[in-house]
Scaffold this motif. Structure first.
Motif, mmCIF file in Angstrom:
data_model
loop_
_atom_site.group_PDB
_atom_site.id
_atom_site.type_symbol
_atom_site.label_atom_id
_atom_site.label_comp_id
_atom_site.label_asym_id
_atom_site.label_seq_id
_atom_site.Cartn_x
_atom_site.Cartn_y
_atom_site.Cartn_z
ATOM 1 N N TYR A 103 0.902 -1.169 -0.153
ATOM 2 C CA TYR A 103 -0.137 0.022 -0.067
ATOM 3 C C TYR A 103 0.894 1.436 0.092
ATOM 4 N N CYS A 104 2.158 1.077 0.339
ATOM 5 C CA CYS A 104 3.037 2.217 0.588
ATOM 6 C C CYS A 104 3.883 3.093 -0.337
ATOM 7 N N ILE A 105 3.683 4.229 -0.404
ATOM 8 C CA ILE A 105 4.697 5.068 -1.262
ATOM 9 C C ILE A 105 5.931 5.386 -0.751
ATOM 10 N N ASN A 130 2.072 -7.415 2.277
ATOM 11 C CA ASN A 130 3.460 -8.043 1.988
ATOM 12 C C ASN A 130 4.400 -7.316 3.542
ATOM 13 N N ARG A 131 3.601 -7.760 4.549
ATOM 14 C CA ARG A 131 4.035 -7.485 5.877
ATOM 15 C C ARG A 131 4.878 -8.548 6.747
ATOM 16 N N LYS A 132 4.875 -9.925 5.965
ATOM 17 C CA LYS A 132 5.835 -10.866 6.486
ATOM 18 C C LYS A 132 5.761 -11.170 7.799
ATOM 19 N N THR A 191 0.807 1.768 17.946
ATOM 20 C CA THR A 191 0.758 1.125 16.731
ATOM 21 C C THR A 191 -0.001 2.125 15.538
ATOM 22 N N ASP A 192 -0.036 1.363 14.084
ATOM 23 C CA ASP A 192 -0.544 2.093 13.027
ATOM 24 C C ASP A 192 -1.387 0.876 12.399
ATOM 25 N N ILE A 193 -2.761 1.219 12.214
ATOM 26 C CA ILE A 193 -3.668 0.381 11.683
ATOM 27 C C ILE A 193 -4.347 1.145 10.268
ATOM 28 N N ILE A 194 -4.375 0.138 9.069
ATOM 29 C CA ILE A 194 -5.100 0.547 7.955
ATOM 30 C C ILE A 194 -6.528 -0.144 7.995
ATOM 31 N N VAL A 195 -7.539 0.334 7.883
ATOM 32 C CA VAL A 195 -8.615 -0.092 7.535
ATOM 33 C C VAL A 195 -9.057 0.107 6.121
ATOM 34 N N PHE A 235 -5.761 4.658 10.006
ATOM 35 C CA PHE A 235 -5.892 5.455 8.774
ATOM 36 C C PHE A 235 -7.064 4.581 7.904
ATOM 37 N N ILE A 236 -7.729 5.432 7.018
ATOM 38 C CA ILE A 236 -8.287 4.753 6.052
ATOM 39 C C ILE A 236 -7.535 4.446 4.754
ATOM 40 N N TYR A 237 -7.634 3.266 4.320
ATOM 41 C CA TYR A 237 -6.825 2.952 2.946
ATOM 42 C C TYR A 237 -6.920 4.033 1.893
HETATM 43 N N1 SAH Z 1 7.792 2.933 8.037
HETATM 44 C C1 SAH Z 1 6.648 3.452 8.893
HETATM 45 C C2 SAH Z 1 5.844 4.371 8.660
HETATM 46 C C3 SAH Z 1 5.273 4.678 7.361
HETATM 47 S S1 SAH Z 1 3.945 5.631 7.015
HETATM 48 C C4 SAH Z 1 6.170 2.042 9.210
HETATM 49 O O1 SAH Z 1 6.532 1.236 8.417
HETATM 50 O O2 SAH Z 1 5.864 1.896 10.154
HETATM 51 C C5 SAH Z 1 2.853 5.687 8.541
HETATM 52 C C6 SAH Z 1 1.663 4.998 8.481
HETATM 53 O O3 SAH Z 1 0.848 5.444 7.301
HETATM 54 C C7 SAH Z 1 1.859 3.465 8.001
HETATM 55 O O4 SAH Z 1 2.340 2.707 9.168
HETATM 56 C C8 SAH Z 1 0.547 3.110 7.865
HETATM 57 O O5 SAH Z 1 -0.456 2.701 8.763
HETATM 58 C C9 SAH Z 1 -0.043 4.498 6.901
HETATM 59 N N2 SAH Z 1 -0.152 4.541 5.442
HETATM 60 C C10 SAH Z 1 0.804 4.124 4.710
HETATM 61 N N3 SAH Z 1 0.375 4.002 3.365
HETATM 62 C C11 SAH Z 1 -0.853 4.176 3.495
HETATM 63 C C12 SAH Z 1 -2.030 4.261 2.618
HETATM 64 N N4 SAH Z 1 -1.684 4.153 1.288
HETATM 65 N N5 SAH Z 1 -3.246 4.371 3.055
HETATM 66 C C13 SAH Z 1 -3.572 4.399 4.365
HETATM 67 N N6 SAH Z 1 -2.645 4.510 5.194
HETATM 68 C C14 SAH Z 1 -1.316 4.331 4.791
#
Ligand code: SAH
Ligand code: SF4
Ligand code: F3S
Length: 440
Positions: A168-170, A278-280, A304-308, A336-338
């Motif tokens: 999901y991550c940039i 791909n969190r492993k 923590t961080d959570i994406i829904v 966070f909302i995806y």
């Molecule tokens: N490197 C750190 C944080 C990266 S960005 C880590 O891996 O923990 C911070 C947070 O943003 C992530 O942990 C994730 O929960 C959220 N995030 C990243 N990409 C996202 C996306 N496309 N949509 C919603 N939330 C996202």
């Protein structure tokens, strides 16, 4: 150094994470070295927008702000608009800027912030526009000046970039591959900061657990930093659960300065979703890790961080996330909302979740998390905590705020002369997001 930017007034607007906040401190440091002066937004003749690409609303805020700046540029021919940060590492953003926002003067990226003062000087003296973005990172540049936001605490970068490619991550695209700083350079920076009166350092990296330099791994670095005189608190972020080592957990016991709080982003409680992210690790791996940390480090605070609403997330997957949260009992969480990010693998995934459903799940999740935050905070009532005083509260001048060792926010009455000191505060009440105390 020649003061080529003397009498120039600048203002930086920072979006995004601590990495960006720290980059902005470095940009300030470099500009002030050349004589520029920091002012409020409305008095600035140089404005710098340091951007974040992590979610869509960050993009929207950036373009909104740029829209407003057009007027100022029309009214003042000498007004200089600079944009930098993660968004500039995406070609489609630069294309959009050139087509729709031609009033931008300087575009630079995350890998070449050290060049910014030179670029700016050229733009001012030659009255031209410049775009200078490196696709890839070069050598790590040491000894850039930084103007720190606080006297008593400081960020310290220990690594840059990320190799994990969560789908999901940039960030891996905007910050490049992992590079670790030399441990000796980090120790030297910590020593210099301590001499300057800094008591707390926060080590920064997208995944500090994979820090590796010639002479140290991450745990080794903590043991060494623990010996630096004057530094009283060490924090770090962020930790990827897949490579948090037993050695690091042991460091919480052995290193008195390592603060008892850990940010451990889980993202989801469903094995299927974790796999597609791909969190492993699995839900079980994560819960085992949390149990191990709690057993070894009593009183540790876990966040923590959570994406829904990740693509394909079913009600059952989401239930797994709620269940995990109930089991862990987090102290706090960022939810966070995806948000679809262009160029990431998940952009192409089927079964994107409808907005409404994402919001419904988001609200349910927040309720569960708030419940444990409130309970965790309640446990502090009656205790006396060591609090590092940060400053006056935003809402009331006579109220100070600070952080406990476990990073809980505490409000209490006190004199501003206490800012930067570590003092004893008795906790008298608690809410979901903060504690209230009185100085002992
Ligand atoms: N490197 C750190 C944080 C990266 S960005 C880590 O891996 O923990 C911070 C947070 O943003 C992530 O942990 C994730 O929960 C959220 N995030 C990243 N990409 C996202 C996306 N496309 N949509 C919603 N939330 C996202
Ligand atoms: Fe993004 Fe994953 Fe890297 Fe964190 S670990 S920055 S979420 S790719
Ligand atoms: Fe945003 Fe870049 Fe940080 S995308 S979260 S500013 S690393």
């Amino acid at each position: 150094m020649e003061k080529m930017l003397k009498n120039r007034k600048y203002h930086i607007l920072t979006f995004g994470c601590q990495m960006n906040e720290h980059d902005s401190e470095i940009i300030s440091g470099m500009l002030e070295e050349r004589g520029a002066e920091a002012v409020d937004n409305k008095y600035a003749d140089i404005i710098i927008l340091n951007t974040c690409s992590v979610r869509e609303n960050a993009d929207k805020r950036f373009f909104g702000t740029l829209g407003h700046l057009k007027k100022r540029k029309q009214l003042n021919k000498n007004f200089v608009i600079c944009v930098c940060g993660c968004m500039m590492q995406q070609q489609h953003i630069i294309d959009t800027l050139k087509q729709k926002y031609p009033w931008v003067d300087v575009i630079f990226g995350t890998h070449n912030i050290h060049q910014f003062p030179d670029i700016l000087q050229r733009v001012i003296s030659e009255k031209q526009k410049m775009t200078e973005v490196w696709e890839e990172a070069g050598e790590i540049i040491e000894n850039l000046p930084a103007k720190r936001l606080h006297k008593h605490k400081s960020f310290v970068n220990i690594m840059y970039g990320c190799n994990n490619f969560c789908t999901y991550c940039i960030v891996p695209y905007t910050r490049g591959r992992e590079r670790s700083r030399d441990a000796n350079e980090i120790i030297r920076e910590a020593e210099d900061l301590a001499k300057d009166g800094v008591k707390e350092i926060t080590l920064l990296g997208q995944n500090v657990n994979s820090y590796k330099s010639e002479n140290s791994d991450f745990a080794g670095l903590i043991y060494r930093l623990n010996e630096v005189d004057g530094i009283e608190r060490i924090r770090f972020m962020t930790s990827h659960p897949k490579d948090l080592s037993d050695r690091l957990i042991k460091a919480f016991v052995d290193c008195s300065k390592l603060c008892k709080s850990i940010h451990l982003p889980v993202q989801s409680g469903s094995d299927e979703i974790l796999k597609r992210m791909n969190r492993k690790y699995t839900k079980e791996n994560y819960l085992e890790l949390v149990s191990k940390i709690k057993a070894t480090v009593p009183d540790v605070a876990i966040s923590t961080d959570i994406i829904v609403g990740f693509p394909g997330e079913t009600d059952r997957d989401f239930e797994e996330t709620l269940d995990l949260c109930r089991q862990v009992q987090y102290d706090s969480a960022f939810t966070f909302i995806y948000s679809v990010r262009k160029g990431t693998p998940a952009e192409k995934y089927e079964n994107q979740i409808p907005e409404e459903e994402k919001h419904r799940r988001f609200n349910m999740l927040v309720d569960v998390l708030n419940e444990s935050s409130a309970l965790k905070n309640q446990e502090y009532v009656g205790r006396t905590e060591k609090v590092l005083v940060d400053g006056p509260s935003k809402t009331r001048k006579s109220v100070l705020t600070g952080r406990t060792n476990s990073f809980k926010l505490v409000n209490f009455e006190g004199d501003e002369s206490l800012i930067g000191q570590i003092i004893n505060v008795e906790i008298i009440s608690a809410t979901t997001f903060s504690l209230k105390g009185r100085i002992v």
